[in-house]
Design an enzyme around this catalytic site. Structure first.
Site, mmCIF file in Angstrom:
data_model
loop_
_atom_site.group_PDB
_atom_site.id
_atom_site.type_symbol
_atom_site.label_atom_id
_atom_site.label_comp_id
_atom_site.label_asym_id
_atom_site.label_seq_id
_atom_site.Cartn_x
_atom_site.Cartn_y
_atom_site.Cartn_z
ATOM 1 N N ARG A 136 0.822 -1.216 0.000
ATOM 2 C CA ARG A 136 0.000 0.000 0.000
ATOM 3 C C ARG A 136 0.851 1.260 0.000
ATOM 4 N NH1 ARG A 136 -2.967 -3.512 3.123
ATOM 5 N NH2 ARG A 136 -1.924 -2.763 4.993
ATOM 6 N N GLU A 158 4.351 -9.190 15.228
ATOM 7 C CA GLU A 158 3.752 -9.575 16.509
ATOM 8 C C GLU A 158 4.132 -11.016 16.844
ATOM 9 O OE1 GLU A 158 -0.341 -8.639 16.460
ATOM 10 O OE2 GLU A 158 -0.658 -9.327 18.521
HETATM 11 P P1 AMP Z 1 3.978 -1.767 11.646
HETATM 12 O O1 AMP Z 1 5.240 -2.400 11.184
HETATM 13 O O2 AMP Z 1 3.382 -2.441 12.855
HETATM 14 O O3 AMP Z 1 4.087 -0.271 11.825
HETATM 15 O O4 AMP Z 1 2.894 -2.028 10.554
HETATM 16 C C1 AMP Z 1 2.972 -1.327 9.425
HETATM 17 C C2 AMP Z 1 2.314 -2.004 8.261
HETATM 18 O O5 AMP Z 1 1.232 -2.872 8.586
HETATM 19 C C3 AMP Z 1 1.799 -0.881 7.468
HETATM 20 O O6 AMP Z 1 2.446 -0.950 6.225
HETATM 21 C C4 AMP Z 1 0.333 -1.092 7.359
HETATM 22 O O7 AMP Z 1 0.012 -1.245 6.015
HETATM 23 C C5 AMP Z 1 0.004 -2.369 8.094
HETATM 24 N N1 AMP Z 1 -0.892 -2.217 9.251
HETATM 25 C C6 AMP Z 1 -0.602 -2.531 10.530
HETATM 26 N N2 AMP Z 1 -1.644 -2.335 11.337
HETATM 27 C C7 AMP Z 1 -2.639 -1.857 10.567
HETATM 28 C C8 AMP Z 1 -3.988 -1.458 10.817
HETATM 29 N N3 AMP Z 1 -4.540 -1.492 12.040
HETATM 30 N N4 AMP Z 1 -4.718 -1.015 9.770
HETATM 31 C C9 AMP Z 1 -4.172 -0.962 8.541
HETATM 32 N N5 AMP Z 1 -2.928 -1.335 8.241
HETATM 33 C C10 AMP Z 1 -2.151 -1.777 9.239
#
Ligand code: AMP
Length: 176
Positions: free
Chosen positions: A63, A100
């Protein structure tokens, strides 16, 4: 940042328990499908870095590509895809990062950034910050000067910003 981006929230949809139970997924597809909201989003992210010379904008699969590519165009910069493993055909640099449960990998072409180039990292959502921190590590390993990071949505309650301390971080919509 210029104009208030709060109204963009109307174009973001919460999907409960996607992709797994307990996750409230922020679906940005209504925002992308609305001409005014999409244009505002791209302009606001690009404007956040206006006045600074930017050589490359890095977009994170998948995305992140959607917003990073037009931001690169607006900034007069090149676009660099940061991809999931096994997609890039030439010599790569790779970074492992924590999910996670377990770990994942991101890759970038070694010759996509020249040492000293000024780059911006763009993604749709910053949640825990692991993906952005891995991309930052890749950029820095290739010798980039990271000017900042831009996100459409920040899930502030997950504390992702803390993994990127010292960096200029712009998010248009924050959920606290
Ligand atoms: P993070 O590494 O945890 O910051 O997750 C980032 C990636 O996961 C991003 O590129 C988002 O596209 C996706 N992502 C994680 N959590 C969500 C959420 N609650 N809603 C939408 N996309 C999410």
């Amino acid at each position: 940042m210029g104009a208030d981006a709060g109204w963009l929230k109307e174009h973001i949809r919460d999907i409960a328990d996607f992709p797994k139970p307990g996750v409230a997924f922020k679906d940005i597809t209504p925002l992308l499908a609305d001409a005014d909201a999409f244009r505002f989003t791209i302009d606001a992210l690009a404007d956040a870095f206006t006045g600074q010379h930017i050589d490359k904008v890095l977009g994170i699969e998948a995305r992140g590509f959607i917003t990073a590519a037009p931001v690169a165009y607006r900034c007069g910069a090149g676009f660099v895809p940061v991809r999931k493993p096994g997609k890039l055909p030439s010599a790569i640099e790779r970074e492992e990062y924590e999910l996670e449960y377990g770990t994942d990998l991101l890759e970038v072409h070694r010759d996509a950034i020249n040492p000293g180039e000024r780059v911006v990292i763009v993604d749709d959502v910053i949640a825990t910050g692991g993906t952005a921190a891995a991309t930052l590590a890749l950029a820095e390993r290739l010798g980039a000067e990271v000017v900042g990071l831009g996100f459409v949505v920040e899930l502030a309650f997950l504390g992702g910003r803390g993994k990127l301390s010292g960096q200029e971080l712009v998010s248009l919509i924050t959920y606290s």
